[in-house]
Design a protein around this motif. Sequence first.
Motif, PDB file in Angstrom:
ATOM      1  N   UNK A  37       0.811  -1.218   0.000  1.00  0.00           N
ATOM      2  CA  UNK A  37       0.000   0.000   0.000  1.00  0.00           C
ATOM      3  C   UNK A  37       0.849   1.273   0.000  1.00  0.00           C
ATOM      4  N   UNK A  38       2.161   1.146   0.181  1.00  0.00           N
ATOM      5  CA  UNK A  38       3.031   2.333   0.136  1.00  0.00           C
ATOM      6  C   UNK A  38       3.727   2.496  -1.223  1.00  0.00           C
ATOM      7  N   UNK A  39       3.371   1.646  -2.184  1.00  0.00           N
ATOM      8  CA  UNK A  39       3.952   1.741  -3.531  1.00  0.00           C
ATOM      9  C   UNK A  39       3.604   3.112  -4.118  1.00  0.00           C
ATOM     10  N   UNK A  40       4.635   3.839  -4.563  1.00  0.00           N
ATOM     11  CA  UNK A  40       4.405   5.164  -5.140  1.00  0.00           C
ATOM     12  C   UNK A  40       4.171   6.256  -4.109  1.00  0.00           C
ATOM     13  N   UNK A  41       4.187   5.876  -2.817  1.00  0.00           N
ATOM     14  CA  UNK A  41       3.871   6.864  -1.778  1.00  0.00           C
ATOM     15  C   UNK A  41       5.079   7.274  -0.934  1.00  0.00           C
ATOM     16  N   UNK A  42       6.122   6.426  -0.925  1.00  0.00           N
ATOM     17  CA  UNK A  42       7.333   6.774  -0.156  1.00  0.00           C
ATOM     18  C   UNK A  42       8.565   6.532  -1.029  1.00  0.00           C
ATOM     19  N   UNK A  43       9.677   7.137  -0.643  1.00  0.00           N
ATOM     20  CA  UNK A  43      10.971   6.691  -1.175  1.00  0.00           C
ATOM     21  C   UNK A  43      11.945   6.570  -0.021  1.00  0.00           C
ATOM     22  N   UNK A  44      12.882   5.611  -0.166  1.00  0.00           N
ATOM     23  CA  UNK A  44      13.799   5.267   0.927  1.00  0.00           C
ATOM     24  C   UNK A  44      15.250   5.390   0.452  1.00  0.00           C
ATOM     25  N   UNK A  45      16.030   6.167   1.196  1.00  0.00           N
ATOM     26  CA  UNK A  45      17.436   6.410   0.861  1.00  0.00           C
ATOM     27  C   UNK A  45      18.313   5.627   1.834  1.00  0.00           C
ATOM     28  N   UNK A  46      19.192   4.808   1.311  1.00  0.00           N
ATOM     29  CA  UNK A  46      20.040   3.998   2.191  1.00  0.00           C
ATOM     30  C   UNK A  46      21.022   4.833   3.009  1.00  0.00           C
ATOM     31  N   UNK A  47      21.230   4.405   4.267  1.00  0.00           N
ATOM     32  CA  UNK A  47      22.287   4.982   5.118  1.00  0.00           C
ATOM     33  C   UNK A  47      23.261   3.904   5.586  1.00  0.00           C
ATOM     34  N   UNK A  48      23.077   2.658   5.139  1.00  0.00           N
ATOM     35  CA  UNK A  48      23.897   1.555   5.666  1.00  0.00           C
ATOM     36  C   UNK A  48      25.233   1.430   4.929  1.00  0.00           C
ATOM     37  N   UNK A  49      26.262   1.198   5.709  1.00  0.00           N
ATOM     38  CA  UNK A  49      27.564   0.877   5.133  1.00  0.00           C
ATOM     39  C   UNK A  49      28.533   2.035   5.158  1.00  0.00           C
ATOM     40  N   UNK A  50      29.682   1.818   4.492  1.00  0.00           N
ATOM     41  CA  UNK A  50      30.720   2.842   4.417  1.00  0.00           C
ATOM     42  C   UNK A  50      30.338   3.763   3.261  1.00  0.00           C
ATOM     43  N   UNK A  51      29.675   4.866   3.581  1.00  0.00           N
ATOM     44  CA  UNK A  51      29.169   5.769   2.546  1.00  0.00           C
ATOM     45  C   UNK A  51      29.990   7.058   2.583  1.00  0.00           C
ATOM     46  N   UNK A  52      30.434   7.492   1.407  1.00  0.00           N
ATOM     47  CA  UNK A  52      31.189   8.748   1.343  1.00  0.00           C
ATOM     48  C   UNK A  52      30.228   9.913   1.575  1.00  0.00           C
ATOM     49  N   UNK A  53      30.657  10.866   2.404  1.00  0.00           N
ATOM     50  CA  UNK A  53      29.815  12.030   2.709  1.00  0.00           C
ATOM     51  C   UNK A  53      29.435  12.779   1.434  1.00  0.00           C
ATOM     52  N   UNK A  54      30.410  12.908   0.503  1.00  0.00           N
ATOM     53  CA  UNK A  54      30.128  13.688  -0.718  1.00  0.00           C
ATOM     54  C   UNK A  54      29.042  13.031  -1.559  1.00  0.00           C
ATOM     55  N   UNK A  55      28.909  11.711  -1.457  1.00  0.00           N
ATOM     56  CA  UNK A  55      27.836  11.052  -2.211  1.00  0.00           C
ATOM     57  C   UNK A  55      26.473  11.427  -1.623  1.00  0.00           C
ATOM     58  N   UNK A  56      26.383  11.455  -0.290  1.00  0.00           N
ATOM     59  CA  UNK A  56      25.100  11.782   0.333  1.00  0.00           C
ATOM     60  C   UNK A  56      24.735  13.246   0.091  1.00  0.00           C
ATOM     61  N   UNK A 104      22.069  22.647   4.405  1.00  0.00           N
ATOM     62  CA  UNK A 104      21.608  22.125   5.702  1.00  0.00           C
ATOM     63  C   UNK A 104      22.339  20.814   6.027  1.00  0.00           C
ATOM     64  N   UNK A 105      22.517  19.959   5.018  1.00  0.00           N
ATOM     65  CA  UNK A 105      23.244  18.712   5.268  1.00  0.00           C
ATOM     66  C   UNK A 105      24.634  19.034   5.820  1.00  0.00           C
ATOM     67  N   UNK A 106      25.358  19.929   5.124  1.00  0.00           N
ATOM     68  CA  UNK A 106      26.730  20.244   5.538  1.00  0.00           C
ATOM     69  C   UNK A 106      26.770  20.894   6.916  1.00  0.00           C
ATOM     70  N   UNK A 107      25.826  21.802   7.169  1.00  0.00           N
ATOM     71  CA  UNK A 107      25.801  22.472   8.479  1.00  0.00           C
ATOM     72  C   UNK A 107      25.588  21.465   9.598  1.00  0.00           C
ATOM     73  N   UNK A 108      24.664  20.527   9.370  1.00  0.00           N
ATOM     74  CA  UNK A 108      24.364  19.550  10.414  1.00  0.00           C
ATOM     75  C   UNK A 108      25.502  18.533  10.551  1.00  0.00           C
ATOM     76  N   UNK A 109      25.960  18.017   9.420  1.00  0.00           N
ATOM     77  CA  UNK A 109      26.975  16.951   9.467  1.00  0.00           C
ATOM     78  C   UNK A 109      28.303  17.472  10.015  1.00  0.00           C
ATOM     79  N   UNK A 110      28.662  18.702   9.614  1.00  0.00           N
ATOM     80  CA  UNK A 110      29.975  19.229  10.016  1.00  0.00           C
ATOM     81  C   UNK A 110      29.865  20.257  11.143  1.00  0.00           C
TER      82      UNK A 110
END
Length: 375
Positions: free
Chosen positions: A315-334, A360-366
């Motif tokens: 029932x959530x098809x087309x209603x949400x999108x999910x962005x992965x946060x798992x693993x060794x992710x480079x900050x510049x990619x996010x 906002x991402x950079x302000x919060x992350x750094x």
Amino acid sequence: MLLFTPGPTPVPESVRLAMATPTLHHRTPEFEAIFAETRALLFELFATDEVIMLASSGTGAMEAAVTNLCHDTLLSVNSGKFGERFGKIALASGLKNVEIKHEWNTPATVDEVVEAVKANPAIDALAIQISESAGGLRHPVEEIAKAVKAINPNIMIIADGITAMGVERINVEHIDCVLAGSQKALMLPPGLAMLGLSNAAIEKIGAGKGYYLNLASEIKKQKQNTTAYTAATTLIIGLKAILEEIKAKGGFGLLYCDTARRAKATRFALEALGLHSYPEVPARSMTTIDDENAKEIRDLLKTDFGVNVAGGQDHLKGKIFRINQMGLIETYEMVWVVNAVELALAKLGRRDFDGTASRVFNEEYFKSTLKKEEK
Ligand SMILES: *Cc1c(COP(=O)(O)O)cnc(C)c1O
């Protein structure tokens, strides 16, 4: 194309190279040495009394946990597709099932689980996701486990950590069985599942149940650094490589800390665009947004900005999108991903592009390194 789905996740090059070596025979001292080293690394990750590797996807480990640890009635929490699966496994295995059901953004509460346990003395196991990947929510599993054990310490607590092990430190003090899967937080190809077990779980397993998924057979063999049936040798070599890579990059503690910072910065950046975070309590494994244009945003991310994120199911098809946060992710990619979401909203005519998301991402992350000078 950047793969930002919450499973499968990208496999680092060092791990792909480790898995490119010629196939080893699994009944050899060479492979047993690799198995022993991998086991030792898994003990560090799980902090449980025993660890088992299974040649199966995550669902195989869910089934093994349910059939070996539940002998009468399984209490399961269904706040999404994976919680629902525990109930289906119980019924398919001839067990009884009591289900606590919620909308996919709503975590279970300690009180309702306690009430369910008290109402049905036949319940001998509880199965719950730590991170329910269907809507990206975090259940308060540690608190629930503690409360259930206080009522009846013989109730087995099965915690599906397939999108939690390797994401955050899990306190396994009151948990009897915790599950992990290769293609989620462990950045491997699909096909390997892991179970961490308590001594109480081993006692309850006894002679085990079933054949291929009989945990007693595996415990006996894996203590001797081999497996009951042919081991998934290549994936185990990959598992050793990724666990070594995580340690070389600063260890699990740094990975957990980085993941938490990144997940929070991503959520803040998307909320600053006026987007809404779907789960009432977000898991750190993924950032989930519910939006009337979820499908259009996801399509634009892929076609125009080279980012592959996941949608919703059922029932959530087309209603949400999910962005992965798992693993060794480079900050510049996010940073690119949140920027691409902002560009997609501009293309849809929702808001003018002004660079808010990456700022906002950079302000919060750094933020710890961006302290303003005292006036
Ligand atoms: C992916 C997932 C599973 C199932 O794993 P498969 O490898 O697809 O069988 C189970 N639980 C959770 C929380 C998951 O994210």
